[in-house]
Design a protein around this motif. Structure first.
Motif, PDB file in Angstrom:
ATOM      1  N   TYR A 138     -18.783  -0.056   2.824  1.00  0.00           N
ATOM      2  CA  TYR A 138     -17.354  -0.160   3.084  1.00  0.00           C
ATOM      3  C   TYR A 138     -17.152   0.412   4.481  1.00  0.00           C
ATOM      4  O   TYR A 138     -17.278   1.611   4.691  1.00  0.00           O
ATOM      5  N   LYS A 139     -16.898  -0.466   5.435  1.00  0.00           N
ATOM      6  CA  LYS A 139     -16.809  -0.046   6.834  1.00  0.00           C
ATOM      7  C   LYS A 139     -15.375  -0.163   7.335  1.00  0.00           C
ATOM      8  O   LYS A 139     -14.686  -1.140   7.053  1.00  0.00           O
ATOM      9  N   PHE A 140     -14.977   0.846   8.090  1.00  0.00           N
ATOM     10  CA  PHE A 140     -13.691   0.870   8.769  1.00  0.00           C
ATOM     11  C   PHE A 140     -13.834   1.862   9.910  1.00  0.00           C
ATOM     12  O   PHE A 140     -14.769   2.663   9.919  1.00  0.00           O
ATOM     13  N   ASP A 141     -12.948   1.820  10.884  1.00  0.00           N
ATOM     14  CA  ASP A 141     -12.998   2.817  11.954  1.00  0.00           C
ATOM     15  C   ASP A 141     -11.777   3.724  11.896  1.00  0.00           C
ATOM     16  O   ASP A 141     -11.905   4.920  11.801  1.00  0.00           O
ATOM     17  N   LEU A 148      -8.289   2.864  -0.423  1.00  0.00           N
ATOM     18  CA  LEU A 148      -7.391   3.906   0.064  1.00  0.00           C
ATOM     19  C   LEU A 148      -7.861   5.282  -0.414  1.00  0.00           C
ATOM     20  O   LEU A 148      -7.933   6.235   0.369  1.00  0.00           O
ATOM     21  N   LYS A 149      -8.235   5.383  -1.680  1.00  0.00           N
ATOM     22  CA  LYS A 149      -8.714   6.655  -2.224  1.00  0.00           C
ATOM     23  C   LYS A 149     -10.000   7.106  -1.515  1.00  0.00           C
ATOM     24  O   LYS A 149     -10.207   8.300  -1.304  1.00  0.00           O
ATOM     25  N   THR A 150     -10.855   6.160  -1.151  1.00  0.00           N
ATOM     26  CA  THR A 150     -12.089   6.474  -0.431  1.00  0.00           C
ATOM     27  C   THR A 150     -11.767   7.070   0.934  1.00  0.00           C
ATOM     28  O   THR A 150     -12.323   8.101   1.319  1.00  0.00           O
ATOM     29  N   GLN A 151     -10.861   6.439   1.648  1.00  0.00           N
ATOM     30  CA  GLN A 151     -10.472   6.956   2.957  1.00  0.00           C
ATOM     31  C   GLN A 151      -9.824   8.337   2.832  1.00  0.00           C
ATOM     32  O   GLN A 151     -10.119   9.233   3.623  1.00  0.00           O
ATOM     33  N   GLU A 152      -8.965   8.509   1.839  1.00  0.00           N
ATOM     34  CA  GLU A 152      -8.318   9.807   1.636  1.00  0.00           C
ATOM     35  C   GLU A 152      -9.335  10.895   1.322  1.00  0.00           C
ATOM     36  O   GLU A 152      -9.284  11.988   1.900  1.00  0.00           O
ATOM     37  N   GLU A 153     -10.261  10.622   0.428  1.00  0.00           N
ATOM     38  CA  GLU A 153     -11.244  11.633   0.024  1.00  0.00           C
ATOM     39  C   GLU A 153     -12.206  11.958   1.167  1.00  0.00           C
ATOM     40  O   GLU A 153     -12.530  13.125   1.388  1.00  0.00           O
ATOM     41  N   LEU A 154     -12.645  10.950   1.900  1.00  0.00           N
ATOM     42  CA  LEU A 154     -13.513  11.207   3.048  1.00  0.00           C
ATOM     43  C   LEU A 154     -12.786  12.090   4.059  1.00  0.00           C
ATOM     44  O   LEU A 154     -13.338  13.080   4.544  1.00  0.00           O
ATOM     45  N   LEU A 155     -11.549  11.750   4.364  1.00  0.00           N
ATOM     46  CA  LEU A 155     -10.777  12.533   5.329  1.00  0.00           C
ATOM     47  C   LEU A 155     -10.547  13.955   4.819  1.00  0.00           C
ATOM     48  O   LEU A 155     -10.662  14.918   5.576  1.00  0.00           O
ATOM     49  N   ARG A 156     -10.264  14.109   3.526  1.00  0.00           N
ATOM     50  CA  ARG A 156     -10.069  15.436   2.943  1.00  0.00           C
ATOM     51  C   ARG A 156     -11.326  16.284   3.108  1.00  0.00           C
ATOM     52  O   ARG A 156     -11.267  17.437   3.536  1.00  0.00           O
ATOM     53  N   PHE A 160      -6.469   4.402   7.293  1.00  0.00           N
ATOM     54  CA  PHE A 160      -5.209   3.941   6.712  1.00  0.00           C
ATOM     55  C   PHE A 160      -4.611   2.715   7.396  1.00  0.00           C
ATOM     56  O   PHE A 160      -3.397   2.535   7.428  1.00  0.00           O
ATOM     57  N   ARG A 161      -5.468   1.852   7.924  1.00  0.00           N
ATOM     58  CA  ARG A 161      -4.991   0.577   8.456  1.00  0.00           C
ATOM     59  C   ARG A 161      -4.909  -0.409   7.298  1.00  0.00           C
ATOM     60  O   ARG A 161      -5.879  -0.602   6.557  1.00  0.00           O
ATOM     61  N   TYR A 162      -3.785  -1.052   7.184  1.00  0.00           N
ATOM     62  CA  TYR A 162      -3.528  -1.974   6.075  1.00  0.00           C
ATOM     63  C   TYR A 162      -4.631  -3.026   5.927  1.00  0.00           C
ATOM     64  O   TYR A 162      -5.076  -3.314   4.823  1.00  0.00           O
ATOM     65  N   GLU A 163      -5.104  -3.558   7.047  1.00  0.00           N
ATOM     66  CA  GLU A 163      -6.093  -4.644   6.985  1.00  0.00           C
ATOM     67  C   GLU A 163      -7.474  -4.194   6.497  1.00  0.00           C
ATOM     68  O   GLU A 163      -8.308  -5.027   6.146  1.00  0.00           O
ATOM     69  N   ASP A 164      -7.733  -2.892   6.464  1.00  0.00           N
ATOM     70  CA  ASP A 164      -9.018  -2.370   5.984  1.00  0.00           C
ATOM     71  C   ASP A 164      -8.982  -1.961   4.514  1.00  0.00           C
ATOM     72  O   ASP A 164      -9.991  -1.509   3.978  1.00  0.00           O
ATOM     73  N   MET A 208       0.847  -1.180   0.000  1.00  0.00           N
ATOM     74  CA  MET A 208       0.000   0.000   0.000  1.00  0.00           C
ATOM     75  C   MET A 208       0.890   1.241   0.000  1.00  0.00           C
ATOM     76  O   MET A 208       1.850   1.321   0.744  1.00  0.00           O
ATOM     77  N   ARG A 209       0.533   2.199  -0.831  1.00  0.00           N
ATOM     78  CA  ARG A 209       1.279   3.462  -0.866  1.00  0.00           C
ATOM     79  C   ARG A 209       0.942   4.300   0.359  1.00  0.00           C
ATOM     80  O   ARG A 209      -0.047   4.059   1.040  1.00  0.00           O
ATOM     81  N   SER A 210       1.752   5.286   0.618  1.00  0.00           N
ATOM     82  CA  SER A 210       1.488   6.179   1.743  1.00  0.00           C
ATOM     83  C   SER A 210       0.286   7.060   1.444  1.00  0.00           C
ATOM     84  O   SER A 210       0.131   7.521   0.304  1.00  0.00           O
ATOM     85  N   PRO A 211      -0.551   7.312   2.444  1.00  0.00           N
ATOM     86  CA  PRO A 211      -1.711   8.186   2.229  1.00  0.00           C
ATOM     87  C   PRO A 211      -1.266   9.601   1.856  1.00  0.00           C
ATOM     88  O   PRO A 211      -0.238  10.079   2.321  1.00  0.00           O
ATOM     89  N   LYS A 212      -2.079  10.254   1.026  1.00  0.00           N
ATOM     90  CA  LYS A 212      -1.781  11.610   0.569  1.00  0.00           C
ATOM     91  C   LYS A 212      -2.481  12.678   1.405  1.00  0.00           C
ATOM     92  O   LYS A 212      -2.305  13.852   1.144  1.00  0.00           O
ATOM     93  N   VAL A 213      -3.287  12.262   2.379  1.00  0.00           N
ATOM     94  CA  VAL A 213      -4.047  13.198   3.207  1.00  0.00           C
ATOM     95  C   VAL A 213      -3.658  12.968   4.662  1.00  0.00           C
ATOM     96  O   VAL A 213      -3.583  11.828   5.116  1.00  0.00           O
ATOM     97  N   LYS A 214      -3.434  14.055   5.376  1.00  0.00           N
ATOM     98  CA  LYS A 214      -3.051  13.970   6.790  1.00  0.00           C
ATOM     99  C   LYS A 214      -4.299  13.949   7.668  1.00  0.00           C
ATOM    100  O   LYS A 214      -5.233  14.709   7.454  1.00  0.00           O
ATOM    101  N   ASN A 215      -4.280  13.090   8.654  1.00  0.00           N
ATOM    102  CA  ASN A 215      -5.374  13.000   9.624  1.00  0.00           C
ATOM    103  C   ASN A 215      -5.098  14.025  10.730  1.00  0.00           C
ATOM    104  O   ASN A 215      -4.775  13.687  11.860  1.00  0.00           O
ATOM    105  N   LYS A 216      -5.256  15.312  10.377  1.00  0.00           N
ATOM    106  CA  LYS A 216      -4.818  16.390  11.269  1.00  0.00           C
ATOM    107  C   LYS A 216      -5.689  16.551  12.510  1.00  0.00           C
ATOM    108  O   LYS A 216      -5.269  17.192  13.466  1.00  0.00           O
ATOM    109  N   TYR A 217      -6.893  15.982  12.531  1.00  0.00           N
ATOM    110  CA  TYR A 217      -7.762  16.054  13.704  1.00  0.00           C
ATOM    111  C   TYR A 217      -7.838  14.712  14.432  1.00  0.00           C
ATOM    112  O   TYR A 217      -8.691  14.527  15.288  1.00  0.00           O
ATOM    113  N   ASN A 218      -6.960  13.781  14.052  1.00  0.00           N
ATOM    114  CA  ASN A 218      -6.915  12.467  14.682  1.00  0.00           C
ATOM    115  C   ASN A 218      -8.289  11.800  14.666  1.00  0.00           C
ATOM    116  O   ASN A 218      -8.759  11.279  15.678  1.00  0.00           O
ATOM    117  N   LEU A 219      -8.932  11.825  13.512  1.00  0.00           N
ATOM    118  CA  LEU A 219     -10.293  11.321  13.368  1.00  0.00           C
ATOM    119  C   LEU A 219     -10.341   9.811  13.202  1.00  0.00           C
ATOM    120  O   LEU A 219      -9.431   9.196  12.660  1.00  0.00           O
TER     121      LEU A 219
END
Length: 134
Positions: A89-92, A106-114, A95-99, A1-12
């Motif tokens: 698509y559920k995760f908590d 990965l793109k879904t998690q990045e866009e949601l976080l963005r 950017f956890r590898y197993e999810d 998995m590549r590194s995420p392009k979005v920072k989880n700046k609010y620790n969400l």
């Protein structure tokens, strides 16, 4: 998995996202949101994937709804789906590898976080405890 392009700046996490509250109501409007009068909510949605992903049902999507009045005890609802909307698509934690099985996950998690980062930055959504940064 590549590194995420979005920072989880609010620790969400998804649990924290589901506890967000509406902040500045005046910013809940077009063009950031679109209105769904059937469910009485302002919405944001994104399709994640290529045209071929959509064609073959391998796309993911994000949907965020801010209801006018609480729906199931809260105004803000967030969901992600996969396989062309056939499955949730559920995760908590982000950017956890197993999810993450596919690049679109990965793109879904990045866009949601963005999107959520932006809504918090703009004070459209606020953290339950009133603080933005943990």
């Amino acid at each position: 998995m590549r590194s995420p392009k979005v920072k989880n700046k609010y620790n969400l996490t998804m649990k924290k996202i589901n506890k967000l509250k509406v902040g500045d109501e005046s910013k809940i409007k077009e063009p950031l949101f679109w209105r769904n009068n059937v469910i009485n909510a302002w919405c944001i949605n994104r399709i994640i994937g290529t045209d071929d992903d959509v064609k073959y049902g391998t796309d993911n999507d994000i949907w965020i709804g801010i209801y006018d009045k609480p729906y199931y005890n809260r105004r803000i609802h967030v969901r992600c789906s996969c396989y062309g909307g056939m499955c949730f698509y559920k995760f908590d934690k982000f950017f956890r590898y197993e999810d993450i099985e596919y690049e679109n996950d990965l793109k879904t998690q990045e866009e949601l976080l963005r999107i959520i980062n932006h809504l918090i930055d703009e004070r459209i959504l606020v953290m339950e405890n009133g603080r933005e940064k943990s």
